[in-house]
Design an enzyme around this catalytic site. Structure first.
Site, PDB file in Angstrom:
ATOM      1  N   HIS A   1     -32.365  61.438  78.178  1.00 32.61           N
ATOM      2  CA  HIS A   1     -33.528  62.634  78.277  1.00 32.61           C
ATOM      3  C   HIS A   1     -34.655  62.287  77.604  1.00 32.61           C
ATOM      4  CE1 HIS A   1     -29.687  63.125  75.780  1.00 32.61           C
ATOM      5  NE2 HIS A   1     -30.049  64.873  76.251  1.00 32.61           N
TER       6      HIS A   1
ATOM      7  N   ASP B   1     -14.055  20.909  62.848  1.00 33.93           N
ATOM      8  CA  ASP B   1     -12.925  20.851  63.354  1.00 33.93           C
ATOM      9  C   ASP B   1     -13.283  19.481  64.100  1.00 33.93           C
ATOM     10  OD1 ASP B   1     -10.552  19.974  64.695  1.00 33.93           O
ATOM     11  OD2 ASP B   1     -10.304  22.709  64.022  1.00 33.93           O
TER      12      ASP B   1
ATOM     13  N   HIS C   1      -9.242  18.347  66.713  1.00 31.49           N
ATOM     14  CA  HIS C   1      -8.582  18.783  68.147  1.00 31.49           C
ATOM     15  C   HIS C   1      -9.525  17.755  69.196  1.00 31.49           C
ATOM     16  CE1 HIS C   1     -12.613  20.817  68.162  1.00 31.49           C
ATOM     17  NE2 HIS C   1     -12.617  21.260  69.256  1.00 31.49           N
TER      18      HIS C   1
ATOM     19  N   HIS D   1      -9.462  17.606  74.178  1.00 32.65           N
ATOM     20  CA  HIS D   1     -10.224  17.461  75.289  1.00 32.65           C
ATOM     21  C   HIS D   1     -10.372  16.126  75.793  1.00 32.65           C
ATOM     22  CE1 HIS D   1     -12.547  21.021  73.611  1.00 32.65           C
ATOM     23  NE2 HIS D   1     -13.210  20.319  72.601  1.00 32.65           N
TER      24      HIS D   1
HETATM   25  S1  FES Z   1     -33.211  60.605  74.337  1.00 29.56           S
HETATM   26 FE1  FES Z   1     -31.560  61.401  74.626  1.00 29.56          FE
HETATM   27  S2  FES Z   1     -30.350  59.811  74.345  1.00 29.56           S
HETATM   28 FE2  FES Z   1     -31.897  58.864  74.298  1.00 29.56          FE
HETATM   29 FE   LIG Z   2     -13.472  21.804  71.112  1.00 30.00          FE
END
Ligand code: FES
Ligand SMILES: [Fe+2]
Length: 424
Positions: A102, A204, A207, A212
């Site tokens: 708006h 960790d 692992h 890897h």
């Molecule tokens: S102006 Fe209405 S939701 Fe932002």
């Molecule tokens: Fe990792």
């Protein structure tokens, strides 16, 4: 919900339900994400008045905005009128932003500056002063890292970080000017609980040689972990923060980075003091969900929760500001290849993390208790390092510190009972 029967950190036993239970997820949002100091961005991303970037605290969208006077502020990135997301961009520069729905317009101080038809439709009775962007309760920076909390009673950031400050220095303040973050952020969503990712970066090392293995065996990384390597350690500097360290003279980086490290070694030692002769911090976590990696690939990342079974990773690459351009480029490319969304290491990790989460969906499976007992009873508090340490190269000591802190935060509303500043 009672957490103490789900997390027994002293015995290294964790219920799987903490990864999938919707009630726990909701409690976590209130008790952990809405109260802790949460990482938002690096100051180098918003250097000029009007610069902004968007971020998250838990699932709350946030805009970090440098106002016209140069002060960094952070607000919910939500229009006060009907709750539309105000800013849709990752980053930019603006004196004011206008909502797409708006047309309400907010200045970079968060004040509501303009409302269409204010005089006619609201008959002059609308008070813009009452409808700013809601601000975070506290915002502070540490060495260029901008953190904020929605909790007005949270302790100051430095107190919250405690001994972790030295470790952050070792990642972000080794040379004059600190670090800079490459423009652009990688974002991707993975089907796993955020704690599965966080605990991996907390501690960790286990692992690496297995998960890897293929990346390492193709020569992608020079690092060759040895099972009896006592020089890699896990460090818990308190308050749930965690670090994985390497030997100070570790030579598993790329040749360019090794040469650079040798060049700057005395300067770094001058700034960080003799502790840097004991350990080279390589992976760090500020509780709960900010992680960093330093080596040939330098990554900053945040594990954003997106429901119990989803995590959105935001990841950036950083370099020492004074590093030569060729070193910066080496680190940038290494970051993309290893820890980007298509990075070799990243894919190995995520494949395992998602299964660790998804298999907990079964009603029987989720009652199972997980084992985090490696190194139990072997931790010791090391005065020189200012942290609980486990010197063997693999241990789950950091996991236990992380979950002990998480469980405590989940049940304790009063910060004075949260042992801030204590080494545990
Ligand atoms: S102006 Fe209405 S939701 Fe932002
Ligand atoms: Fe990792």
């Amino acid at each position: 919900m009672g957490i103490s029967n789900l997390v027994d950190a002293d015995h290294g036993l964790i219920s799987r339900s903490i990864f999938v239970d919707p009630q726990i997820y909701e409690q976590e949002g209130r008790m952990v994400f809405a109260r802790c100091w949460m990482y938002l961005c690096h100051e180098s991303q918003i250097p000029r008045p009007g610069d902004f970037c968007t971020a998250y605290i838990g699932e709350d969208p946030v805009i970090v905005w440098r106002d016209t006077q140069g002060n960094i502020r952070a607000f919910l990135n939500i229009c006060s009128h009907r709750g539309n997301r105000l800013c849709r961009a990752d980053s930019g520069n603006a004196a004011a932003l206008t909502c797409a729905y708006h047309g309400w317009t907010y200045g970079n101080d968060g004040k509501l500056k303009g409302v269409p038809y204010q005089q006619s439709a609201y008959r002059g009775e609308f008070d813009r002063e009452q409808w700013p962007l809601p601000a975070v309760a506290q915002l502070e920076s540490y060495k260029g890292l901008v953190f904020a909390t929605f909790d007005p009673s949270a302790p100051p950031l430095r107190e919250y970080l405690g001994e972790m400050t030295w470790y952050l220095d070792a990642f972000f303040d080794r040379r004059d000017g600190g670090v800079e973050v490459f423009p652009g952020v990688h974002k991707w969503v993975i089907p796993c609980n955020w704690k599965v990712a966080a605990e991996n970066f907390c501690g960790d090392n286990y692992h690496g040689p297995w998960a890897h293995r293929s990346a390492m065996s193709t020569g992608f990384s020079a690092r060759r972990p040895r099972p009896n390597d006592v020089g890699r350690f896990h460090l818990s500097p308190g308050n749930g923060h965690c670090v994985m360290g390497r030997q100070p003279d570790d030579t598993s980086d790329s040749p360019e980075v090794i040469a650079y490290e040798q060049d700057v070694r005395s300067e770094v030692r001058e700034r960080l003091g003799p502790r840097i002769d004991l350990v080279r911090p390589a992976v760090g976590t500020v509780f709960p969900n900010f992680a960093c990696v330093r080596g040939t690939a330098n990554s900053i990342r945040v594990w954003h929760p997106r429901g119990p079974e989803r995590t959105e990773i935001w990841s950036w690459i950083f370099v020492d500001k004074l590093a030569p351009p060729s070193v910066k480029e080496t680190i940038r490319l290494a970051g993309l290849r290893s820890f980007g969304p298509a990075g070799t290491f990243e894919q190995d990790d995520i494949d395992n993390w998602q299964e660790c989460t998804q298999t907990a969906r079964g009603v029987v499976s989720r009652t199972q208790v997980l084992n985090m007992q490696m190194g139990l009873g072997q931790e010791r508090f090391d005065q020189g390092l200012g942290a609980w340490t486990s010197e063997f190269c693999v241990s789950e000591s950091n996991h236990r510190h992380f979950y002990r802190r998480w469980a405590k935060m989940m049940e304790t509303t009063d910060w004075s009972e949260l042992s801030i500043g204590a080494p545990r």
